[in-house]
Design a protein around this motif. Structure first.
Motif: not given
Length: 255
Positions: A94, A111, A118, A120, A135-136, A139-140, A142-143, A184, A187
């Motif tokens: 990740l 998380w 980290e 999950l 979930a991935l 996160r992707a 937002a980044w 995605w 990520v």
């Protein structure tokens, strides 16, 4: 031209050497005005106007040679990579760092940090693989949005919509109408490699081509783009392949 007078499209197999690599593709001639090159699950295809000379077609292919080889290599790597089993204690990258998967009874995804590592937490009461992918993806997205926003600010551009992609052959795409889409699965990569793809797509907001002007914009955003592009090609074969194929998630949701 009327439907009765229109000449039927013609397709034939063709091979040529591109940067020393033999490439087999389908050559399609039809009553079109432009050239197009694509790579999908069927392989490489080039579409050209009906009476285009072969040497002109091959010049066009060679002018996009690196792009073509990159897409073919990515296609082969994805097909060859084994699917990952989702089990307790399994790890996957990740943002270039190890992420440990933990299974628990229930329906929630969480998380958490275990020291510097980290984790999950995935529920077993629902589709675990689907929960992992979603979930991935969250996160992707937002980044990616934050990185696109930073690049746009550096170029004094408005920030376009940012969405996720699940495309077969592209890490990203850019459209004036729909904004920027980023795969995605990026990520899993180190942030520096993700930033190269982001810079590439943001540069397309100014130059919708791969001209010298386009690469000059990429250079402004990411001076080490040549090395990053090479590393991205190598990293493709190392990405985990999840057995759950989930499409792009709209709004939650290099070419």
């Amino acid at each position: 031209m009327s439907a009765r007078g229109r000449v039927a499209a013609q397709e034939q197999a063709h091979s040529l050497l591109v940067e020393g690599t033999r490439v087999d593709l389908i050559l399609r001639r039809s009553a079109r005005r432009s050239f197009a090159l694509q790579v999908d699950h069927r392989g490489a295809r080039v579409a050209v106007p009906l009476r285009t000379p072969l040497d002109e077609i091959e010049r066009f292919i060679h002018s996009h040679g690196r792009w073509l080889l990159d897409r073919l290599q990515a296609r082969t790597a994805v097909r060859a990579a084994p699917a990952m089993d989702i089990v307790d204690g399994a790890t996957l990258p990740l943002f270039g760092c190890p992420l440990t998967l933990r299974l628990h009874p229930g329906r929630s995804v969480r998380w958490q940090l275990d020291g510097a590592r980290e984790e999950l937490m995935l529920p077993t009461a629902v589709d675990t693989q689907r929960a992992l992918v979603r979930a991935l993806q969250a996160r992707a997205l937002a980044w990616y949005h934050g990185r696109v926003e930073e690049c746009c600010h550096r170029l004094a551009l408005p920030v376009p919509p940012v969405r996720l992609s699940n495309a077969r052959t592209r890490w990203g795409s850019c459209s004036v109408r729909s904004g920027i889409r980023l795969h995605w699965r990026l990520v899993h990569l180190r942030p520096a490699l993700i930033d190269y793809v982001v810079a590439h797509e943001v540069a397309h907001l100014l130059e919708m081509n791969h001209s010298p002007r386009f690469w000059a914009v990429v250079e402004r955003l990411y001076p080490g783009w040549r090395e990053a592009r090479a590393q991205l090609r190598e990293a493709t074969a190392t990405l985990p392949v999840l057995t759950c194929a989930v499409g792009s998630a709209r709004g939650a949701r290099e070419h």
